[in-house]
Enzyme design. Structure first.
Site, PDB file in Angstrom:
ATOM      1  N   ALA A 130      55.920  31.110  45.069  1.00 48.50           N
ATOM      2  CA  ALA A 130      55.942  31.747  46.398  1.00 48.50           C
ATOM      3  C   ALA A 130      54.978  32.843  46.241  1.00 48.50           C
ATOM      4  CB  ALA A 130      57.224  32.165  46.770  1.00 48.50           C
ATOM      5  N   GLY A 131      53.479  32.443  46.320  1.00 45.08           N
ATOM      6  CA  GLY A 131      52.464  33.667  46.301  1.00 45.08           C
ATOM      7  C   GLY A 131      51.954  33.858  47.777  1.00 45.08           C
ATOM      8  N   THR A 158      52.475  44.389  39.430  1.00 50.38           N
ATOM      9  CA  THR A 158      51.698  45.516  38.779  1.00 50.38           C
ATOM     10  C   THR A 158      52.514  46.708  38.718  1.00 50.38           C
ATOM     11  OG1 THR A 158      49.876  44.746  40.292  1.00 50.38           O
ATOM     12  CG2 THR A 158      49.796  47.162  39.507  1.00 50.38           C
ATOM     13  N   ARG A 243      46.696  47.449  52.968  1.00 53.21           N
ATOM     14  CA  ARG A 243      45.521  46.763  52.661  1.00 53.21           C
ATOM     15  C   ARG A 243      44.014  47.375  53.009  1.00 53.21           C
ATOM     16  NH1 ARG A 243      48.343  41.412  55.310  1.00 53.21           N
ATOM     17  NH2 ARG A 243      48.797  40.457  53.190  1.00 53.21           N
ATOM     18  N   GLN A 279       9.699  43.983  45.785  1.00 53.01           N
ATOM     19  CA  GLN A 279      10.252  44.026  46.996  1.00 53.01           C
ATOM     20  C   GLN A 279      11.297  43.555  46.910  1.00 53.01           C
ATOM     21  OE1 GLN A 279       8.977  41.686  50.472  1.00 53.01           O
ATOM     22  NE2 GLN A 279       8.456  43.698  51.675  1.00 53.01           N
ATOM     23  N   GLY A 339      19.506  42.443  34.767  1.00 54.86           N
ATOM     24  CA  GLY A 339      19.239  41.382  34.110  1.00 54.86           C
ATOM     25  C   GLY A 339      20.204  41.361  32.674  1.00 54.86           C
ATOM     26  N   GLU A 363      47.652  41.582  47.179  1.00 51.86           N
ATOM     27  CA  GLU A 363      47.732  41.908  48.570  1.00 51.86           C
ATOM     28  C   GLU A 363      47.320  40.994  49.333  1.00 51.86           C
ATOM     29  OE1 GLU A 363      48.294  45.874  49.799  1.00 51.86           O
ATOM     30  OE2 GLU A 363      48.357  46.798  47.693  1.00 51.86           O
ATOM     31  N   GLY A 364      47.605  39.673  49.342  1.00 46.20           N
ATOM     32  CA  GLY A 364      47.304  38.587  50.234  1.00 46.20           C
ATOM     33  C   GLY A 364      45.940  38.385  49.794  1.00 46.20           C
ATOM     34  N   THR A 365      45.539  36.977  49.552  1.00 46.36           N
ATOM     35  CA  THR A 365      44.180  36.563  49.195  1.00 46.36           C
ATOM     36  C   THR A 365      43.271  36.748  50.320  1.00 46.36           C
ATOM     37  OG1 THR A 365      44.638  34.209  49.786  1.00 46.36           O
ATOM     38  CG2 THR A 365      45.068  34.743  47.493  1.00 46.36           C
TER      39      THR A 365
HETATM   40  C1  LIG Z   1      46.654  41.097  38.669  1.00 49.75           C
HETATM   41  C2  LIG Z   1      47.574  40.940  39.828  1.00 49.75           C
HETATM   42  C3  LIG Z   1      48.361  41.780  40.360  1.00 49.75           C
HETATM   43  C4  LIG Z   1      49.307  41.348  41.224  1.00 49.75           C
HETATM   44  N1  LIG Z   1      50.153  42.440  41.629  1.00 49.75           N
HETATM   45  C5  LIG Z   1      51.335  42.068  42.472  1.00 49.75           C
HETATM   46  C6  LIG Z   1      52.221  42.900  42.973  1.00 49.75           C
HETATM   47  O1  LIG Z   1      52.207  44.186  42.322  1.00 49.75           O
HETATM   48  N2  LIG Z   1      53.509  42.517  43.532  1.00 49.75           N
HETATM   49  C7  LIG Z   1      53.459  41.350  44.131  1.00 49.75           C
HETATM   50  O2  LIG Z   1      54.364  40.819  44.902  1.00 49.75           O
HETATM   51  N3  LIG Z   1      52.478  40.394  43.736  1.00 49.75           N
HETATM   52  C8  LIG Z   1      51.459  40.974  42.969  1.00 49.75           C
HETATM   53  N4  LIG Z   1      50.124  40.166  42.942  1.00 49.75           N
HETATM   54  C9  LIG Z   1      50.317  38.647  43.307  1.00 49.75           C
HETATM   55  C10 LIG Z   1      49.313  38.321  44.495  1.00 49.75           C
HETATM   56  O3  LIG Z   1      49.491  38.980  45.387  1.00 49.75           O
HETATM   57  C11 LIG Z   1      49.286  36.741  44.680  1.00 49.75           C
HETATM   58  O4  LIG Z   1      48.550  36.395  43.468  1.00 49.75           O
HETATM   59  C12 LIG Z   1      48.662  36.476  45.948  1.00 49.75           C
HETATM   60  O5  LIG Z   1      49.155  36.791  47.068  1.00 49.75           O
HETATM   61  C13 LIG Z   1      48.354  34.933  45.992  1.00 49.75           C
HETATM   62  O6  LIG Z   1      49.279  34.054  45.583  1.00 49.75           O
HETATM   63  P1  LIG Z   1      49.051  32.874  44.302  1.00 49.75           P
HETATM   64  O7  LIG Z   1      48.617  33.692  43.066  1.00 49.75           O
HETATM   65  O8  LIG Z   1      50.429  32.244  44.220  1.00 49.75           O
HETATM   66  O9  LIG Z   1      47.991  32.083  44.926  1.00 49.75           O
HETATM   67  P2  LIG Z   1      48.336  30.857  45.850  1.00 49.75           P
HETATM   68  O10 LIG Z   1      49.327  31.270  47.068  1.00 49.75           O
HETATM   69  O11 LIG Z   1      49.034  29.582  45.100  1.00 49.75           O
HETATM   70  O12 LIG Z   1      46.754  30.427  46.437  1.00 49.75           O
HETATM   71  C14 LIG Z   1      46.032  29.671  45.507  1.00 49.75           C
HETATM   72  C15 LIG Z   1      44.782  29.344  46.735  1.00 49.75           C
HETATM   73  O13 LIG Z   1      45.133  28.660  47.655  1.00 49.75           O
HETATM   74  C16 LIG Z   1      44.780  29.482  48.859  1.00 49.75           C
HETATM   75  N5  LIG Z   1      45.663  29.431  49.926  1.00 49.75           N
HETATM   76  C17 LIG Z   1      47.281  29.364  49.876  1.00 49.75           C
HETATM   77  N6  LIG Z   1      47.417  29.216  51.025  1.00 49.75           N
HETATM   78  C18 LIG Z   1      46.585  29.058  52.059  1.00 49.75           C
HETATM   79  C19 LIG Z   1      46.482  28.785  53.433  1.00 49.75           C
HETATM   80  N7  LIG Z   1      47.500  28.674  54.192  1.00 49.75           N
HETATM   81  N8  LIG Z   1      45.161  28.524  53.912  1.00 49.75           N
HETATM   82  C20 LIG Z   1      44.256  28.673  53.103  1.00 49.75           C
HETATM   83  N9  LIG Z   1      44.064  28.995  51.866  1.00 49.75           N
HETATM   84  C21 LIG Z   1      45.295  28.919  51.300  1.00 49.75           C
HETATM   85  C22 LIG Z   1      44.702  31.022  48.373  1.00 49.75           C
HETATM   86  O14 LIG Z   1      43.874  31.765  49.416  1.00 49.75           O
HETATM   87  C23 LIG Z   1      44.166  30.848  46.957  1.00 49.75           C
HETATM   88  O15 LIG Z   1      42.787  30.541  47.108  1.00 49.75           O
HETATM   89  C24 LIG Z   1      49.322  40.254  41.840  1.00 49.75           C
HETATM   90  C25 LIG Z   1      48.689  39.294  41.586  1.00 49.75           C
HETATM   91  C26 LIG Z   1      47.444  39.380  40.516  1.00 49.75           C
HETATM   92  C27 LIG Z   1      46.514  38.498  39.948  1.00 49.75           C
END
Ligand SMILES: Cc1cc2nc3c(=O)[nH]c(=O)nc-3n(C[C@H](O)[C@H](O)[C@H](O)COP(=O)(O)OP(=O)(O)OC[C@H]3O[C@@H](n4cnc5c(N)ncnc54)[C@H](O)[C@@H]3O)c2cc1C
Length: 382
Positions: A130-131, A158, A243, A279, A339, A363-365
């Site tokens: 659940a990301g 984090t 955000r 340029q 370079g 914080e949400g991709t």
């Molecule tokens: C270094 C680091 C620190 C973090 N810190 C925290 C923290 O402190 N607390 C916390 O709770 N989380 C934290 N996160 C988690 C972070 O918020 C998630 O990694 C992020 O929300 C994405 O979830 P996921 O990695 O599971 O990717 P996924 O959700 O699996 O996504 C994979 C890809 O699919 C795309 N995608 C998914 N759904 C859709 C859609 N509906 N439409 C279009 N594209 C989509 C995404 O944009 C991405 O490109 C951290 C992550 C990292 C890498």
């Protein structure tokens, strides 16, 4: 009336944060980027000048700064070292649910200690399955008498392992989907809170990222934030507020890259003249400067709306998405202007480029930000 000027207090805050970034963060950035150690010494100094608790309300001992003040400071700290800034920002991310939804007792008990001694906190939402789909979390909280028993796990957290306080999102009613999610305040060291492996990351290496496991972790019922089932709303309202500071981080990273590129291209001579006089180079620098400025304006606008108590979900998403995209574009372009030197670890550019990437993910991709923006811009379709 539109006013783009900072008042005297804001200028002083900006200068204080800039000096801190220049004297305390930048000189240690490469060391913490290479090593495994956590920058506790820098965090301690940041606490001493009020940078850790600056957005905690004054009545609980914090700086009580506005959202606009916060993003002004954020840009400077990220300019210094965005990895260290991530530790500080993630801590604010965890204070926010308490500030927004905590009871008076919870605020006193859990915010005041962060204004009295150095410490960090963590916001724990993401799980392996659940990301972006945060509503699908599987961590469970079962009420047993006067406490909740939490089982499950979180990933990519984090400050995981170095935090004194964790905000944990868990399901109290799995069958209710997102309306079954609740938020809990969990003090560090709570029995059953197990810290997993520390992640080995591409960038932001000064910040700790870890997996967390909850094994029959008992939390008193009074540590529930809001009421049962409010967790998803708490998470989304929090992220709406936090955000813009991520966008501000992007502005700081992009500005640092632009400044390094200007300095380098003015002194690097090829074909008998400084490369800044070609340029192609000067137009690239002009483009970067425009984008940095545009990103800052989006960030300040979102923060300004928040300070006015206005709806700002779309604007916060724009600030985060554009600010982090500008950081990525600017660092890639700026590195190219150096370079081969840009590719070497002797120069700061490759770190900036590695660091920029994360801003587009956490914080949400940025895809999720575009969904939020598109939903509001397009509106209902009949
Ligand atoms: C270094 C680091 C620190 C973090 N810190 C925290 C923290 O402190 N607390 C916390 O709770 N989380 C934290 N996160 C988690 C972070 O918020 C998630 O990694 C992020 O929300 C994405 O979830 P996921 O990695 O599971 O990717 P996924 O959700 O699996 O996504 C994979 C890809 O699919 C795309 N995608 C998914 N759904 C859709 C859609 N509906 N439409 C279009 N594209 C989509 C995404 O944009 C991405 O490109 C951290 C992550 C990292 C890498």
């Amino acid at each position: 009336m539109i006013d783009f000027s900072l008042n005297e207090e804001q200028k002083a805050l900006q200068q204080m944060a800039h000096e801190f970034a220049e004297k305390e963060m930048r000189p240690r950035a490469a060391e913490y980027d290479k090593g495994e150690a956590h920058p506790d010494d820098v965090i301690k100094k940041a606490f001493e000048v009020g940078l850790i608790s600056c957005d905690i309300p004054e009545e609980y001992g914090g700086g009580g700064l506005s959202h606009l003040d916060t993003v002004i400071i954020s840009e400077e700290l990220a300019w210094g070292c965005v990895g260290m800034y991530t530790s500080i920002m993630a801590s604010s991310l965890a204070f926010t649910p308490i500030i927004l939804f905590g009871t008076e007792e919870q605020k006193k008990k859990y915010l005041i200690p962060f204004t009295e001694k150095p410490g960090l906190s963590s916001f724990c939402l993401t799980e392996r399955e659940a990301g972006s789909d945060a509503g699908a979390i599987k961590t469970k909280a079962e009420k047993k008498g006067s406490e909740y028993v939490i089982n499950g796990s979180k990933c990519f957290i984090t400050n995981g392992g170095v935090a004194d306080l964790y905000i944990v999102f868990a399901n109290t009613r799995q069958e209710k989907g997102i309306r079954g999610i609740s938020a809990f305040i969990v003090p560090g060291g709570t029995p059953g809170l197990v810290i997993g492996k520390k992640e080995d990351k591409m960038g932001h290496r000064a910040s700790n990222t870890a997996e967390l496991f909850f094994e029959d972790m008992k939390v008193p019922a009074e540590n529930l934030l809001g009421s049962e089932g409010m967790g998803f709303k708490i998470a989304m309202r929090t992220l709406d507020q936090t955000r813009a500071p991520v966008g501000a981080g992007g502005v700081g990273v992009a500005r640092a890259a632009l400044e390094h590129a200007i300095e380098f291209t003015k002194t690097r001579v090829q074909f008998g003249k400084p490369i800044a006089l070609f340029q192609n180079t000067s137009f690239k620098l002009a483009q970067m400067a425009m984008e940095v400025n545009a990103a800052r304006h989006l960030v300040w606008h979102a923060a300004w709306l928040m300070d006015r108590g206005e709806k700002c979900g779309k604007e916060s998403a724009m600030a985060k998405c554009f600010g982090s995209d500008v950081a990525m574009r600017t660092t890639v372009e700026a590195l190219q202007l150096l370079g081969g030197y840009g590719y070497m670890k002797d120069y700061p550019m490759e770190k900036l480029m590695r660091d920029a990437k994360l801003l587009q993910i956490y914080e949400g991709t940025n895809e999720i930000q575009r969904l939020v923006i598109a939903r509001e811009v397009i509106g209902p379709i009949k």
